[in-house]
Design a protein around this motif. Structure first.
Motif, PDB file in Angstrom:
ATOM      1  N   VAL A 169       0.843  -1.191   0.000  1.00  0.00           N
ATOM      2  CA  VAL A 169       0.000   0.000   0.000  1.00  0.00           C
ATOM      3  C   VAL A 169       0.876   1.237   0.000  1.00  0.00           C
ATOM      4  N   ILE A 170       0.620   2.150  -0.920  1.00  0.00           N
ATOM      5  CA  ILE A 170       1.227   3.476  -0.898  1.00  0.00           C
ATOM      6  C   ILE A 170       0.161   4.385  -0.306  1.00  0.00           C
ATOM      7  N   ARG A 171       0.430   4.989   0.847  1.00  0.00           N
ATOM      8  CA  ARG A 171      -0.603   5.691   1.594  1.00  0.00           C
ATOM      9  C   ARG A 171      -1.119   6.932   0.891  1.00  0.00           C
ATOM     10  N   GLN A 172      -0.258   7.826   0.477  1.00  0.00           N
ATOM     11  CA  GLN A 172      -0.719   9.079  -0.080  1.00  0.00           C
ATOM     12  C   GLN A 172      -0.571   9.145  -1.590  1.00  0.00           C
ATOM     13  N   GLY A 173       0.214   8.263  -2.168  1.00  0.00           N
ATOM     14  CA  GLY A 173       0.431   8.318  -3.595  1.00  0.00           C
ATOM     15  C   GLY A 173       1.374   9.422  -4.005  1.00  0.00           C
ATOM     16  N   CYS A 174       2.199   9.923  -3.094  1.00  0.00           N
ATOM     17  CA  CYS A 174       3.116  11.016  -3.381  1.00  0.00           C
ATOM     18  C   CYS A 174       4.521  10.475  -3.524  1.00  0.00           C
ATOM     19  N   VAL A 175       5.297  11.139  -4.334  1.00  0.00           N
ATOM     20  CA  VAL A 175       6.690  10.784  -4.494  1.00  0.00           C
ATOM     21  C   VAL A 175       7.552  11.652  -3.598  1.00  0.00           C
ATOM     22  N   SER A 176       7.152  12.892  -3.399  1.00  0.00           N
ATOM     23  CA  SER A 176       7.966  13.813  -2.616  1.00  0.00           C
ATOM     24  C   SER A 176       7.918  13.419  -1.148  1.00  0.00           C
ATOM     25  N   SER A 177       8.813  14.016  -0.349  1.00  0.00           N
ATOM     26  CA  SER A 177       8.877  13.672   1.063  1.00  0.00           C
ATOM     27  C   SER A 177       7.789  14.359   1.875  1.00  0.00           C
ATOM     28  N   PHE A 178       7.154  15.414   1.364  1.00  0.00           N
ATOM     29  CA  PHE A 178       6.080  16.099   2.068  1.00  0.00           C
ATOM     30  C   PHE A 178       4.784  15.900   1.308  1.00  0.00           C
ATOM     31  N   CYS A 179       3.942  14.985   1.787  1.00  0.00           N
ATOM     32  CA  CYS A 179       2.658  14.733   1.161  1.00  0.00           C
ATOM     33  C   CYS A 179       1.604  15.609   1.825  1.00  0.00           C
ATOM     34  N   PRO A 180       0.581  16.031   1.094  1.00  0.00           N
ATOM     35  CA  PRO A 180      -0.440  16.896   1.677  1.00  0.00           C
ATOM     36  C   PRO A 180      -1.160  16.274   2.866  1.00  0.00           C
ATOM     37  N   GLY A 181      -1.399  14.979   2.861  1.00  0.00           N
ATOM     38  CA  GLY A 181      -2.079  14.327   3.969  1.00  0.00           C
ATOM     39  C   GLY A 181      -1.266  14.341   5.247  1.00  0.00           C
ATOM     40  N   GLU A 182       0.055  14.228   5.127  1.00  0.00           N
ATOM     41  CA  GLU A 182       0.909  14.263   6.296  1.00  0.00           C
ATOM     42  C   GLU A 182       0.974  15.663   6.887  1.00  0.00           C
ATOM     43  N   MET A 183       0.912  16.659   6.043  1.00  0.00           N
ATOM     44  CA  MET A 183       0.987  18.038   6.519  1.00  0.00           C
ATOM     45  C   MET A 183      -0.287  18.452   7.243  1.00  0.00           C
ATOM     46  N   ALA A 184      -1.421  17.830   6.915  1.00  0.00           N
ATOM     47  CA  ALA A 184      -2.671  18.184   7.574  1.00  0.00           C
ATOM     48  C   ALA A 184      -2.594  17.877   9.065  1.00  0.00           C
ATOM     49  N   GLY A 185      -2.020  16.738   9.434  1.00  0.00           N
ATOM     50  CA  GLY A 185      -1.876  16.398  10.843  1.00  0.00           C
ATOM     51  C   GLY A 185      -0.923  17.323  11.564  1.00  0.00           C
ATOM     52  N   ILE A 186       0.142  17.719  10.892  1.00  0.00           N
ATOM     53  CA  ILE A 186       1.112  18.618  11.506  1.00  0.00           C
ATOM     54  C   ILE A 186       0.513  20.007  11.673  1.00  0.00           C
ATOM     55  N   LYS A 187      -0.225  20.476  10.662  1.00  0.00           N
ATOM     56  CA  LYS A 187      -0.869  21.792  10.769  1.00  0.00           C
ATOM     57  C   LYS A 187      -1.902  21.798  11.891  1.00  0.00           C
ATOM     58  N   ALA A 188      -2.657  20.727  12.025  1.00  0.00           N
ATOM     59  CA  ALA A 188      -3.645  20.648  13.097  1.00  0.00           C
ATOM     60  C   ALA A 188      -2.963  20.643  14.452  1.00  0.00           C
ATOM     61  N   LEU A 189      -1.871  19.917  14.578  1.00  0.00           N
ATOM     62  CA  LEU A 189      -1.154  19.872  15.842  1.00  0.00           C
ATOM     63  C   LEU A 189      -0.574  21.232  16.199  1.00  0.00           C
ATOM     64  N   ILE A 190      -0.033  21.929  15.222  1.00  0.00           N
ATOM     65  CA  ILE A 190       0.535  23.257  15.478  1.00  0.00           C
ATOM     66  C   ILE A 190      -0.560  24.239  15.860  1.00  0.00           C
ATOM     67  N   SER A 191      -1.695  24.197  15.168  1.00  0.00           N
ATOM     68  CA  SER A 191      -2.773  25.133  15.506  1.00  0.00           C
ATOM     69  C   SER A 191      -3.370  24.823  16.871  1.00  0.00           C
TER      70      SER A 191
END
Length: 189
Positions: free
Chosen positions: A45-67
């Motif tokens: 399983v590829i979780r986000q389907g992204c090749v780059s190291s920063f996927c949009p789905g991973e950033m959503a959790g970090i943004k929520a935690l920071i806010s």
């Protein structure tokens, strides 16, 4: 310009579709095949389907935690202003920190104990919500009792109540964002 690449690492074959625009590359995964997983009947399983190291789905959790942490800091600032301003100079409202720590505990315990597959509500979860409600109401009542007894000033009471609203809103937001069993949850932090 569209390039198709293949990469092989430890028996996993990934075909990537890359778009190259002015030196920046973005891509998405088109095909994933694992020789070892296919032989064993497993799934890759590829979780986000992204090749780059920063996927949009991973950033959503970090943004929520920071806010949420920013909201908690703002709430504690209001609490400290109600205590430490030279006009008020009374530190009795700091007892509310115990309520902030105690408020999520009954709900966390009930989520751990209760099996959530039953659609009907159960007594353990309702008791946890009742205890949490009692703790939250006590946290709002204590500064008012202090102000009525003239232990603290009414201005300090208003600042502390504002801090209560922000902090309990932050705690509620934490359970809304990280309490579900979706792609990211509070257990990963």
């Amino acid at each position: 310009m569209v390039l198709t690449e293949s990469a092989e690492e430890e028996g996993v074959h990934i075909r990537v579709n890359r778009n190259s625009l002015e030196g920046s590359t973005t891509g998405r995964v088109e095909e994933v095949r694992s020789d070892s997983a296919a032989e064993e009947g497993g799934t890759v399983v590829i979780r986000q389907g992204c090749v780059s190291s920063f996927c949009p789905g991973e950033m959503a959790g970090i943004k929520a935690l920071i806010s949420l942490s920013f909201g908690g800091a703002i709430g504690l600032m209001f609490l400290m202003l109600g205590c430490a301003l030279p006009v008020y100079d009374k530190y009795w409202p700091l007892f509310l920190l115990f309520f902030y720590i105690l408020s999520p505990i009954p709900y966390c315990i009930s989520r751990r104990v209760v099996d959530d597959t039953d659609s009907a509500s159960n007594a353990c979860k309702e008791l946890a919500i009742f205890l949490t409600t009692g703790i939250v109401i006590s946290a709002f009542g204590l500064p008012i009792v202090f102000a009525r007894a003239e232990v603290i000033a009414w201005g300090a009471c208003a600042l502390v109540l504002t801090g209560n609203v922000v902090i309990f809103g932050t705690i509620l937001g934490f359970f809304i964002v990280f309490g579900s069993n979706d792609d990211f949850s509070w257990q990963q932090w």
